[in-house]
Design a protein around this motif. Structure first.
Motif, PDB file in Angstrom:
ATOM      1  N   GLU A   1      43.238  28.771  46.719  1.00 42.58           N
ATOM      2  CA  GLU A   1      42.587  29.246  45.498  1.00 42.58           C
ATOM      3  C   GLU A   1      41.393  30.110  45.822  1.00 42.58           C
ATOM      4  OE1 GLU A   1      41.586  26.130  42.776  1.00 42.58           O
ATOM      5  OE2 GLU A   1      43.671  25.680  42.340  1.00 42.58           O
ATOM      6  N   GLY A   2      40.965  30.865  44.833  1.00 45.11           N
ATOM      7  CA  GLY A   2      39.780  31.690  44.972  1.00 45.11           C
ATOM      8  C   GLY A   2      39.183  31.975  43.616  1.00 45.11           C
ATOM      9  N   VAL A   3      38.023  32.605  43.615  1.00 44.50           N
ATOM     10  CA  VAL A   3      37.330  32.982  42.382  1.00 44.50           C
ATOM     11  C   VAL A   3      37.084  34.485  42.420  1.00 44.50           C
ATOM     12  CG1 VAL A   3      35.218  32.723  41.027  1.00 44.50           C
ATOM     13  CG2 VAL A   3      36.255  30.718  42.108  1.00 44.50           C
ATOM     14  N   LEU A   4      37.442  35.153  41.336  1.00 44.35           N
ATOM     15  CA  LEU A   4      37.240  36.593  41.181  1.00 44.35           C
ATOM     16  C   LEU A   4      36.122  36.806  40.177  1.00 44.35           C
ATOM     17  CD1 LEU A   4      38.121  39.588  41.512  1.00 44.35           C
ATOM     18  CD2 LEU A   4      39.716  39.184  39.624  1.00 44.35           C
ATOM     19  N   SER A   5      35.098  37.543  40.580  1.00 45.47           N
ATOM     20  CA  SER A   5      33.984  37.854  39.688  1.00 45.47           C
ATOM     21  C   SER A   5      33.842  39.371  39.627  1.00 45.47           C
ATOM     22  CB  SER A   5      32.691  37.225  40.203  1.00 45.47           C
ATOM     23  OG  SER A   5      31.614  37.544  39.347  1.00 45.47           O
TER      24      SER A   5
ATOM     25  N   ALA B   1      44.984  44.481  35.761  1.00 39.78           N
ATOM     26  CA  ALA B   1      44.855  44.918  37.155  1.00 39.78           C
ATOM     27  C   ALA B   1      45.268  43.809  38.127  1.00 39.78           C
ATOM     28  CB  ALA B   1      43.419  45.359  37.438  1.00 39.78           C
ATOM     29  N   VAL B   2      44.939  42.567  37.803  1.00 39.89           N
ATOM     30  CA  VAL B   2      45.328  41.433  38.645  1.00 39.89           C
ATOM     31  C   VAL B   2      46.849  41.298  38.663  1.00 39.89           C
ATOM     32  CG1 VAL B   2      45.295  38.901  38.770  1.00 39.89           C
ATOM     33  CG2 VAL B   2      43.158  40.157  38.471  1.00 39.89           C
TER      34      VAL B   2
ATOM     35  N   SER C   1      48.308  33.877  40.608  1.00 39.57           N
ATOM     36  CA  SER C   1      48.281  33.540  39.186  1.00 39.57           C
ATOM     37  C   SER C   1      46.872  33.109  38.808  1.00 39.57           C
ATOM     38  CB  SER C   1      49.288  32.432  38.871  1.00 39.57           C
ATOM     39  OG  SER C   1      48.979  31.263  39.597  1.00 39.57           O
ATOM     40  N   VAL C   2      46.449  33.528  37.632  1.00 39.48           N
ATOM     41  CA  VAL C   2      45.141  33.138  37.116  1.00 39.48           C
ATOM     42  C   VAL C   2      45.292  31.748  36.519  1.00 39.48           C
ATOM     43  CG1 VAL C   2      43.351  33.667  35.436  1.00 39.48           C
ATOM     44  CG2 VAL C   2      44.459  35.517  36.704  1.00 39.48           C
ATOM     45  N   VAL C   3      44.448  30.814  36.958  1.00 43.45           N
ATOM     46  CA  VAL C   3      44.571  29.433  36.488  1.00 43.45           C
ATOM     47  C   VAL C   3      43.459  29.023  35.529  1.00 43.45           C
ATOM     48  CG1 VAL C   3      45.916  28.606  38.452  1.00 43.45           C
ATOM     49  CG2 VAL C   3      43.432  28.533  38.562  1.00 43.45           C
TER      50      VAL C   3
ATOM     51  N   ILE D   1      40.104  45.272  42.538  1.00 45.23           N
ATOM     52  CA  ILE D   1      40.326  45.131  41.087  1.00 45.23           C
ATOM     53  C   ILE D   1      39.319  45.991  40.323  1.00 45.23           C
ATOM     54  CG2 ILE D   1      40.281  43.518  39.138  1.00 45.23           C
ATOM     55  CD1 ILE D   1      42.783  43.274  40.928  1.00 45.23           C
ATOM     56  N   ALA D   2      38.056  45.970  40.731  1.00 49.32           N
ATOM     57  CA  ALA D   2      37.025  46.745  40.027  1.00 49.32           C
ATOM     58  C   ALA D   2      37.355  48.233  40.028  1.00 49.32           C
ATOM     59  CB  ALA D   2      35.664  46.505  40.664  1.00 49.32           C
TER      60      ALA D   2
END
Length: 179
Positions: A157-161, A137-138, A118-120, A90-91
């Protein structure tokens, strides 16, 4: 040389007892060195076994400090179909010049059994421009290979930073104190 030997001995004395007191971690039936990298939301069940004769007989001498059995919600985690991690993928797709102020976006996402993402939840966003670019981008990212449990695709689920530009520290927020 003698000082180096003393420092090495002190280091070993400090590290070995701590390592020797670690329980044996078994995640989904497999021995694991460390469970700190497992997202808490992915854990379905945790069971602690004492360091008794039965446990040691079953799991061997490595269980002399007890056993922590961890069952995940899946047998295999979701995989992003790229040669890099999801965050670096993504970056690379977000345009953010190196002369711009550093900004960060942190999002929680869900991967459906069909591999769609999907972003939750937005956990942090220091710049709306970066947030819009990251979300775009996501939305354009390829489908994931979903997590699997007993041969069936399951939700995970996951976390994107994302912090851009990479290596540039975030600006400190100014606070006004009136006395």
């Amino acid at each position: 040389m003698k000082t180096l030997l003393i420092l090495w001995t002190l280091l070993l004395a400090a590290v070995l007892p701590a390592a020797a007191q670690q329980p044996l971690y078994i995640v989904n039936g497999k021995v694991c060195d460390d469970i700190r990298s497992i997202p808490p939301d992915d854990i379905e069940q945790v069971e602690s076994l004492p360091a008794d004769e039965e446990t040691i007989a079953r799991y061997g001498a490595e269980a002399s400090n007890g056993v922590i059995l961890v069952t995940l919600r899946y047998d295999s985690p979701a995989r992003f179909p790229s040669d890099s991690t999801f965050g670096s993928y993504i970056a690379r797709r977000v345009e953010w010049d190196s002369d711009e102020v550093a900004a960060r976006v942190v999002l929680r996402y869900r991967i459906a059994p069909d591999g769609t993402l999907s972003v939750v939840q937005e956990l942090q966003s220091t710049d709306n421009r970066l947030k819009r670019r990251v979300l775009k981008a996501v939305s354009e990212a390829p489908r994931w290979e979903p997590a699997m449990k007993n041969g069936q695709a399951v939700e995970s689920e996951g976390v994107l930073s994302i912090q851009l530009p990479e290596g540039k520290p975030l600006p400190r927020h100014m606070e006004l104190v009136i006395r």
